[in-house]
Design a protein around this motif. Structure first.
Motif, PDB file in Angstrom:
ATOM      1  N   GLU A 232      66.944 -19.822 -34.609  1.00  0.00           N
ATOM      2  CA  GLU A 232      65.524 -19.481 -34.648  1.00  0.00           C
ATOM      3  C   GLU A 232      64.910 -19.574 -33.256  1.00  0.00           C
ATOM      4  O   GLU A 232      64.050 -18.760 -32.887  1.00  0.00           O
ATOM      5  CB  GLU A 232      64.786 -20.395 -35.621  1.00  0.00           C
ATOM      6  N   ASP A 235      66.052 -16.266 -31.543  1.00  0.00           N
ATOM      7  CA  ASP A 235      65.517 -15.028 -32.113  1.00  0.00           C
ATOM      8  C   ASP A 235      64.013 -14.885 -31.937  1.00  0.00           C
ATOM      9  O   ASP A 235      63.509 -13.789 -31.702  1.00  0.00           O
ATOM     10  CB  ASP A 235      65.857 -14.942 -33.601  1.00  0.00           C
ATOM     11  N   LYS A 631      60.246 -16.097 -43.827  1.00  0.00           N
ATOM     12  CA  LYS A 631      61.372 -15.872 -44.736  1.00  0.00           C
ATOM     13  C   LYS A 631      60.841 -15.685 -46.162  1.00  0.00           C
ATOM     14  O   LYS A 631      59.732 -16.112 -46.482  1.00  0.00           O
ATOM     15  CB  LYS A 631      62.327 -17.076 -44.703  1.00  0.00           C
ATOM     16  N   ARG A 700      63.496  -4.340 -42.134  1.00  0.00           N
ATOM     17  CA  ARG A 700      64.001  -5.453 -42.946  1.00  0.00           C
ATOM     18  C   ARG A 700      65.493  -5.295 -43.123  1.00  0.00           C
ATOM     19  O   ARG A 700      65.986  -4.259 -43.573  1.00  0.00           O
ATOM     20  CB  ARG A 700      63.325  -5.485 -44.320  1.00  0.00           C
ATOM     21  N   ASP A 701      66.195  -6.332 -42.725  1.00  0.00           N
ATOM     22  CA  ASP A 701      67.653  -6.369 -42.877  1.00  0.00           C
ATOM     23  C   ASP A 701      67.948  -6.776 -44.320  1.00  0.00           C
ATOM     24  O   ASP A 701      67.656  -7.899 -44.730  1.00  0.00           O
ATOM     25  CB  ASP A 701      68.235  -7.387 -41.890  1.00  0.00           C
ATOM     26  N   ALA A 704      72.535  -9.784 -44.755  1.00  0.00           N
ATOM     27  CA  ALA A 704      73.005 -10.278 -43.459  1.00  0.00           C
ATOM     28  C   ALA A 704      73.774 -11.567 -43.659  1.00  0.00           C
ATOM     29  O   ALA A 704      73.727 -12.198 -44.724  1.00  0.00           O
ATOM     30  CB  ALA A 704      71.817 -10.499 -42.514  1.00  0.00           C
ATOM     31  N   ARG A 708      67.236 -13.731 -43.034  1.00  0.00           N
ATOM     32  CA  ARG A 708      66.413 -12.933 -42.133  1.00  0.00           C
ATOM     33  C   ARG A 708      64.964 -12.900 -42.626  1.00  0.00           C
ATOM     34  O   ARG A 708      64.696 -13.105 -43.813  1.00  0.00           O
ATOM     35  CB  ARG A 708      66.951 -11.491 -42.047  1.00  0.00           C
ATOM     36  N   GLU A 712      60.229  -7.358 -39.622  1.00  0.00           N
ATOM     37  CA  GLU A 712      60.084  -7.623 -38.190  1.00  0.00           C
ATOM     38  C   GLU A 712      59.593  -6.365 -37.495  1.00  0.00           C
ATOM     39  O   GLU A 712      60.104  -5.271 -37.719  1.00  0.00           O
ATOM     40  CB  GLU A 712      61.422  -8.024 -37.572  1.00  0.00           C
ATOM     41  N   PHE A 740      70.418 -10.257 -34.347  1.00  0.00           N
ATOM     42  CA  PHE A 740      69.967 -11.627 -34.581  1.00  0.00           C
ATOM     43  C   PHE A 740      71.070 -12.554 -34.060  1.00  0.00           C
ATOM     44  O   PHE A 740      72.157 -12.107 -33.694  1.00  0.00           O
ATOM     45  CB  PHE A 740      69.659 -11.901 -36.055  1.00  0.00           C
TER      46      PHE A 740
END
Length: 794
Positions: A232, A235, A631, A700-701, A704, A708, A712, A740
């Motif tokens: 975190e 990122d 999140k 939006r992923d 993963a 995530r 973003e 990320f």
């Protein structure tokens, strides 16, 4: 024969090596710290001293200056001195360095410049939070260039800005210094600020701060510990620094006061050397935050004394101790004790000398006193434009825009309506000066207040005024002691100085009753170390308006008159339900010296509102820390009643309306190594007047290897459209930007499906689609593609 280091035709490396070989250990150490002096034109300089910074030894000052000096701390920004006198005093010090020391090494000068050059008479720009709200990187680069011009003109070689902290908890007093809560937006804005301030030659060093994670402190308390894992941290908080180092060649970095996982940033070799220099290729100077080295032994308890604190910091990667010489001068002791080697000292001094040669100080050490440029027409124009573009309309039932031709009777009410200091950030010179001993707050004549701006545009005869209440009855220095300076800080009795006086509300109600519309200006006052209600060391325990402002606003709303609320200051506040009862609500931040006229122009529709929030306004203090890129599980299970934001990241209203359609994606399958996500869509101004729209593209992923965020920001743009006009927008997002931090601690890009969301804010998504990254998981190289493009299609 001329010494190599004095020969400008020689390569910098050769000049550095030659000079270093001539220096004694004490002369080397002198380059590794600053002095904080009150300079005098006659050369009789005095040491500045206060409870925060301590003091250098006045008695031995002249003797110690003979050794040389790395930097002089804020020669014009520490006290009220006119620019010409300040420049002459600095030149007197420089003459001593050049002519009266053995080696003639010039001194560097640094000043604060976050919201403009922090010296008397310089342009007072809006806050960094206002910079972010413009969503206009080009404008911010132009503004930073104007700040850089002013700084160069008074002999400043290093500016202690910009702030790259990513806002996480709006209770934190330094929220006003940030660009916002999104790391990509912060990175873009910071990159442009650095480019503007430094110029193409990097002949003025920008300073990235506070490295790193400072804005996510425990309880949003200044200096408090930060609880973050590496992923975190990398990122969210390191990304803007990485962008500014790699894309803007930032000249300096300043570590933060706090500790992360029990390691103080000023003692972190991982952060200051391994990441910053080894991984990113940073080649500038790492300078301490003021007394940050001393805090290693005074507060953090990781060093036994000043010598060990100095060794810890300089071994970690520090180059210069600021603002004084509390610890650096003990390096000779540290060397004798085996805590640091002379080879390490040589390495550090080589970097300091390299910058001095690069800056041309050996050939041009003096400031041209006939070339001082402050408050030029260009700078004032930019200050007004930034203030205009930063104003955000949060609520509007149709009352706005006001029509000056109709000559409405306006009652301008509130503690920030005619307070010039309420329009300035904590690192503006007039506000910062309150920290001086026995210095009372004084009105700043160059600031146009909301009252003055509205009277200028609507006519003085149509605008009445009532203060209603004060936020602080008196503003002066006198903050409580630091933690550790008392036996038990938890039992320290300290009452808030915020005013509870309601005796002036009745007069404000009367003024509202006699008007057609009430414009109520509320918010906070920037001031460091509790000389205000927001700013460094002025943290909050609530999102309610400070003092009795809520009672004032309630009383004005209860009159039944249309009420326009103008929120100014460095953080958002809740109006406890009055948001839905007012005619309009506007976030104006601290808009600098042109704030009042800029605000009036937006309220009157002379300028179209285009500001968008870069921090979310939490529904309730119980929701903090709240940010849009949280999140999925951040909402709790079940979803907490207080979670969320009515005015989220990217939000802001216009006086017209916009439609989004015709989304098209060039390819659904994107190569993970070299591909770009390319999409187009149309924006149409469907309203009756011109306007500005700021489309935002979020990703939006969907699946993963690590948790995530729900979305973003990956691209944004700013588009002016006439009534009825349609524009096609083209967006290009490099696959690299979908990275990320993986389990190895490095940035990776994984194949898979991603949602693309295009909207007017983080919560107002108008169009969406999906793409797929194809290929194998890859680790990013040092130089990866860090920015997207969002522009009008040709």
């Amino acid at each position: 024969m001329t010494a190599i280091y004095k020969d400008p035709s020689q390569p910098v490396a050769a000049r550095v090596a030659d000079l270093l070989a001539r220096m004694t250990l004490d002369e080397k150490i002198a380059q590794m710290h600053a002095f904080w002096l009150i300079l005098a034109q006659d050369g009789k300089h005095t040491v500045r001293a206060d409870s925060f910074t301590g003091a250098s030894d006045q008695a031995s000052l002249q003797k110690r200056l003979q050794l040389g000096l790395g930097q002089i701390t804020r020669p014009l920004g520490s006290h009220k001195v006119d620019a010409l006198s300040g420049v002459r005093a600095f030149n007197a010090l420089q003459k001593t360095m050049m002519q009266d020391t053995r080696l003639g090494i010039p001194v560097m000068s640094h000043e604060e410049c976050l919201v403009g050059l922090m010296t008397s008479g310089a342009t007072l720009f809006p806050s960094a939070l206002a910079f972010g709200a413009t969503w206009n990187p080009v404008l911010i680069e132009q503004m930073a260039a104007a700040i850089g011009d002013e700084a160069r003109s008074i002999g400043c070689h290093q500016g202690l800005a910009p702030v790259l902290d990513v806002s996480r908890d709006v209770r934190w007093g330094r929220t006003e210094e940030t660009f916002g809560e999104d790391p990509y937006l912060v990175g873009v804005m910071a990159t442009r600020y650095v480019r503007g301030l430094q110029g193409e030659k990097r002949d003025l060093l920008a300073t990235l701060k506070h490295y790193v994670g400072h804005s996510f402190s425990e309880g949003a308390r200044n200096h408090a510990p930060v609880h973050l894992g590496w992923r975190e941290l990398n990122d969210i908080f390191l990304l803007p620094f990485e962008m500014a180092v790699k894309q803007a060649n930032a000249g300096s970095v300043m570590p933060a006061y706090h500790d992360i996982d029990n390691e103080p940033c000023h003692a972190s070799r991982h952060l200051l050397t391994e990441v910053l220099r080894d991984q990113w290729g940073f080649d500038g100077l790492v300078v301490a935050d003021y007394v940050g080295v001393s805090l290693l032994y005074q507060h953090h308890g990781v060093a036994a004394d000043p010598a060990e604190a100095a060794a810890l910091s300089f071994n970690a990667g520090l180059d210069v101790e600021l603002p004084g010489d509390d610890c650096a001068t003990r390096l000779s002791q540290a060397r004798q004790r085996g805590l640091i080697t002379e080879a390490r000292i040589d390495e550090i001094v080589s970097r300091v000398l390299t910058e001095k040669f690069r800056l041309g100080l050996f050939e041009n050490p003096y400031v041209d006193e006939n070339a001082i440029r402050l408050r030029t027409p260009r700078a004032l124009s930019l200050a007004r434009e930034v203030a205009r573009q930063s104003v955000v309309i949060l609520e509007n039932n149709g009352t706005l825009p006001l029509n000056p031709a109709a000559q409405p009777k306006l009652a301008v009410i509130g503690p920030t309506a005619d307070d010039s200091l309420a329009l300035l950030g904590g690192y503006s010179f007039p506000v910062h000066l309150i920290l001086s001993k026995d210095q009372q707050a004084q009105a700043e004549p160059n600031v146009i207040t909301p009252l003055a701006g509205l009277r200028q545009l609507f006519g003085a005869q149509n605008v009445s005024y009532a203060q209603g209440c004060a936020i602080l009855e008196e503003r002066k220095y006198g903050s409580p002691v630091f933690p550790g300076d008392v036996a038990n800080s938890t039992a320290l009795a300290h009452e808030s100085p915020v005013s509870q006086n309601t005796s002036h509300i009745r007069a404000a109600v009367s003024a509202a009753q006699q008007a057609d519309i009430a414009i109520v200006c509320v918010g906070d006052l920037a001031g460091l170390f509790q000389t205000g209600t927001v700013g460094e060391g002025s943290d909050a325990d609530s999102l309610n308006l400070p003092g009795v402002q809520q009672q004032l606003l309630q009383a004005i709303v209860d009159t039944g008159k249309p009420v326009i609320v103008v929120l100014t200051g460095g953080r958002p506040y809740n109006l406890q339900g009055l948001e839905q009862r007012v005619a309009a609500m506007v976030m104006a931040f601290t808009g600098g010296e042109q704030a009042g006229i800029a605000l009036a122009e937006v309220l009157a529709g002379v300028v179209e509102p285009s500001g968008r929030m870069t921090i979310s306004v939490p529904k309730n203090v119980g929701a903090v820390p709240y940010y849009y890129n949280h999140k999925l599980k951040s909402a709790g299970t079940p979803i907490a009643f207080h979670f969320g934001s009515a005015y989220p990241f990217g939000f802001g209203q216009s006086y017209t309306t916009f439609a989004y359609d015709n989304l098209a994606v060039a390819a659904r399958q994107i190569d993970i190594n070299t591909g770009d996500i390319v999409l187009t869509f149309d924006i149409t101004n469907t309203g009756p007047r011109a306007g500005v729209e700021i489309p935002q593209i979020y990703v939006r992923d969907k699946l993963a290897s690590a948790v995530r965020p729900v979305k973003e920001l990956k691209a944004f743009g700013r588009f002016e459209l006439a009534a009825g006009e349609r524009k096609t927008v083209e967006v290009r997002i490099p696959a690299d930007m979908l990275n990320f931090t993986g389990s190895t601690g490095q940035r990776i890009v994984e194949p898979g499906e991603f949602d693309l969301q295009i909207g007017a804010s983080s919560s107002d998504i108008r169009l969406s689609t999906e793409i797929t990254l194809t290929g194998q998981t890859r680790t990013l190289e040092r130089h990866w593609r860090m920015e997207s493009v969002c522009q009008a299609a040709v």
